[in-house]
Design an enzyme around this catalytic site. Structure first.
Site, PDB file in Angstrom:
ATOM      1  N   GLY A  31       0.814  -1.230   0.027  1.00  0.00           N
ATOM      2  CA  GLY A  31      -0.133  -0.074  -0.143  1.00  0.00           C
ATOM      3  C   GLY A  31       0.709   1.435  -0.122  1.00  0.00           C
ATOM      4  O   GLY A  31       2.173   1.293  -0.142  1.00  0.00           O
ATOM      5  N   TYR A  32       0.218   2.338  -0.001  1.00  0.00           N
ATOM      6  CA  TYR A  32       0.738   3.742  -0.010  1.00  0.00           C
ATOM      7  C   TYR A  32       1.282   3.753  -1.353  1.00  0.00           C
ATOM      8  O   TYR A  32       2.540   4.036  -1.507  1.00  0.00           O
ATOM      9  CB  TYR A  32       1.814   4.028   1.216  1.00  0.00           C
ATOM     10  CG  TYR A  32       1.634   5.736   1.537  1.00  0.00           C
ATOM     11  CD1 TYR A  32       0.520   6.124   2.233  1.00  0.00           C
ATOM     12  CD2 TYR A  32       2.667   6.436   1.092  1.00  0.00           C
ATOM     13  CE1 TYR A  32       0.562   7.522   2.376  1.00  0.00           C
ATOM     14  CE2 TYR A  32       2.625   7.778   1.363  1.00  0.00           C
ATOM     15  CZ  TYR A  32       1.359   8.266   2.028  1.00  0.00           C
ATOM     16  OH  TYR A  32       1.573   9.700   2.257  1.00  0.00           O
ATOM     17  N   HIS A  37       4.411   1.393  -8.201  1.00  0.00           N
ATOM     18  CA  HIS A  37       3.292   0.112  -7.930  1.00  0.00           C
ATOM     19  C   HIS A  37       2.291   0.431  -9.370  1.00  0.00           C
ATOM     20  O   HIS A  37       2.081  -0.477  -9.864  1.00  0.00           O
ATOM     21  CB  HIS A  37       2.519   0.619  -6.835  1.00  0.00           C
ATOM     22  CG  HIS A  37       3.066   0.375  -5.500  1.00  0.00           C
ATOM     23  ND1 HIS A  37       3.489   1.622  -4.792  1.00  0.00           N
ATOM     24  CD2 HIS A  37       3.513  -0.739  -4.926  1.00  0.00           C
ATOM     25  CE1 HIS A  37       4.255   1.147  -3.740  1.00  0.00           C
ATOM     26  NE2 HIS A  37       4.260  -0.244  -3.622  1.00  0.00           N
TER      27      HIS A  37
HETATM   28  P1  AMP Z   1       6.185  -2.520  -1.633  1.00  0.00           P
HETATM   29  O1  AMP Z   1       4.553  -1.960  -1.521  1.00  0.00           O
HETATM   30  O2  AMP Z   1       6.976  -1.568  -1.139  1.00  0.00           O
HETATM   31  O3  AMP Z   1       6.228  -3.920  -0.945  1.00  0.00           O
HETATM   32  O4  AMP Z   1       6.272  -2.913  -3.054  1.00  0.00           O
HETATM   33  C1  AMP Z   1       5.430  -3.722  -3.920  1.00  0.00           C
HETATM   34  C2  AMP Z   1       5.852  -3.910  -5.305  1.00  0.00           C
HETATM   35  O5  AMP Z   1       6.205  -2.740  -5.909  1.00  0.00           O
HETATM   36  C3  AMP Z   1       7.292  -4.522  -5.172  1.00  0.00           C
HETATM   37  O6  AMP Z   1       7.310  -5.873  -5.991  1.00  0.00           O
HETATM   38  C4  AMP Z   1       8.249  -3.450  -5.349  1.00  0.00           C
HETATM   39  O7  AMP Z   1       9.438  -3.940  -5.797  1.00  0.00           O
HETATM   40  C5  AMP Z   1       7.483  -2.603  -6.340  1.00  0.00           C
HETATM   41  N1  AMP Z   1       8.023  -1.308  -6.246  1.00  0.00           N
HETATM   42  C6  AMP Z   1       8.074  -0.422  -5.200  1.00  0.00           C
HETATM   43  N2  AMP Z   1       8.725   0.720  -5.630  1.00  0.00           N
HETATM   44  C7  AMP Z   1       9.144   0.626  -7.016  1.00  0.00           C
HETATM   45  C8  AMP Z   1       9.675   1.330  -7.907  1.00  0.00           C
HETATM   46  N3  AMP Z   1      10.221   2.492  -7.657  1.00  0.00           N
HETATM   47  N4  AMP Z   1       9.620   0.876  -9.241  1.00  0.00           N
HETATM   48  C9  AMP Z   1       9.219  -0.092  -9.582  1.00  0.00           C
HETATM   49  N5  AMP Z   1       8.625  -1.153  -8.900  1.00  0.00           N
HETATM   50  C10 AMP Z   1       8.422  -0.872  -7.457  1.00  0.00           C
END
Ligand code: AMP
Length: 282
Positions: A31-32, A37
């Site tokens: 989230g957030y 994402h």
């Molecule tokens: P998180 O919400 O941080 O667990 O991220 C969820 C998914 O989004 C994970 O697969 C992350 O690698 C991906 N993600 C987060 N930030 C980025 C970004 N800046 N660019 C590409 N993918 C991202």
């Protein structure tokens, strides 16, 4: 687009879609949400008929003293982003829905989790692999999308899916950055404006490293030193790790003669940020 909180509701919806012959994608998140994402969701929507986004701040992947309690949350904003990016279902369960109090099972990937964030965050990848396995079994997607921003996580999940015969294609998506180069992250929200400026040093230091490689340098030690020097030029930055590893096995290397992952974790004030790039040697 619908938002559901129970496993049963997800299963019923996905089952109905599968009956229609639709292909299903899963994008797991905490989230957030931001454009990083959104890029995963858009890619998923372009390659599948239905996209499920999970939003779950997974307590078991946080260590003691980490930011579980302060992790930012905003479901209303996330809902709009998901809808605009082409999601069809948000699954946002409570912790009690995801974890039985008497659960005895953990999913662990060995080897690949020894270094990098695995070394610095003991138990983190067990938490990630356990929740992702559960999400795979709940949603039963054809494809699942992960960001290269978390390069070790992507490698670990690919290996887990292979080793455990999940019939799911794992797809990695490129890092999305702010205009000034900072990799987008929900944790950027913690940064004061001074820290936000200081955080640019992550991307700057990696860029220096890339320049060195482009000039033909093959020494991993020298590469690390250049990145270290650059990071140390920023007083608000405290290095957690700088690693140069084989892009596939994630084991450390001395000579750059195969595809490598250059990955860093840096504290800017109290906020731990990560960034990386893959270098394919010529
Ligand atoms: P998180 O919400 O941080 O667990 O991220 C969820 C998914 O989004 C994970 O697969 C992350 O690698 C991906 N993600 C987060 N930030 C980025 C970004 N800046 N660019 C590409 N993918 C991202």
């Amino acid at each position: 687009m619908k938002t559901v909180k129970t496993i049963l509701e997800v299963r019923n919806q996905v089952q109905a879609w599968k009956k229609e012959g639709y292909s299903i994608a899963l994008v797991p998140t905490m989230g957030y949400l931001h454009e990083g994402h959104a890029s995963l969701i858009k890619r998923a929507a372009s390659e599948n008929e239905k996209v499920v986004v999970s939003i779950f701040v997974n307590p078991i992947q946080f260590g003691p003293g980490e930011d579980l309690d302060s992790y930012p949350r905003d479901l209303d904003r996330d809902t709009i982003l998901c809808e605009n990016a082409g999601a069809n279902l948000i699954f946002t369960p409570e912790v009690s829905e995801m974890y039985y109090v008497d659960a005895l099972t953990t999913v662990s990937v060995n080897g690949l989790t020894n270094g990098l964030c695995g070394a610095k965050r003991p138990g983190h990848f067990d938490g990630v692999c356990t929740v992702v396995s559960k999400l795979f079994n709940i949603v039963l997607p054809d494809k699942a999308y992960f960001g290269e921003k978390d390069a070790q996580q992507l490698a670990v999940i690919k290996r887990m899916a292979h080793d455990l015969n999940f019939p799911i294609e794992i797809i990695g998506c490129p890092i999305v950055r702010e205009e000034d180069g900072l990799a987008k992250s929900s944790r950027n929200n913690y940064l004061s404006s001074k820290e936000r400026q200081a955080a640019l040093i992550l991307h700057k230091s990696l860029t220096k490293g890339k320049e060195l490689l482009s000039a033909g340098e093959k020494s991993a030690k020298l590469l690390k030193q250049i990145i270290k020097n650059e990071l140390e030029s920023e007083v608000l930055a405290k290095i957690d790790y700088i690693e140069v590893v084989d892009a596939l096995s994630l084991t450390t290397i001395d000579i750059v003669d195969k595809p490598i992952l250059v990955a860093i974790a840096v504290y800017i004030g109290k906020t731990r940020l990560i960034d990386n790039f893959i270098w394919e040697s010529k």
